[in-house]
Design a protein around this motif. Sequence first.
Motif: not given
Length: 126
Positions: A26-46
């Motif tokens: 669960r701890s590792a999954r939450v850390a990965l989820l945070a990285e996925e959120i950051e990836l989505r933020r970088h992918i989203m341009r608008r």
Amino acid sequence: MSTLEPAATLAAKASKPYPNDSDEYRSARVALLAEEIELRRHIMRRPMTAMRAISGGLAPDGSEWPALDIWVKRNGKVYHFWGAELGGTQDPGQDPRGAPDPTPLWNLLDLTPAGRGKDWYPQLAY
């Protein structure tokens, strides 16, 4: 422009433990989820206007949320292998979908416990 909530905070709030999750997983999954959120933020341009989601989440109270989950059975016990947990982590004005989009078949195969295999490569015809 609004200040975005830190990805780690969003991930911790959105985390939904599954049966038989270990504390380490669960701890590792939450850390990965945070990285996925950051990836989505970088992918989203608008901001997106259309909502896209895969329906697989039902809460004990009967409410539902978009979900994509992979389960595996080992030694007669069912374990949660992977789950898209980006729901509820969207930034203000953003479409609440996850990223990356698992549309290509090889991305879906990568989510399974066995992966796409050593001999599997995308082809133009099958």
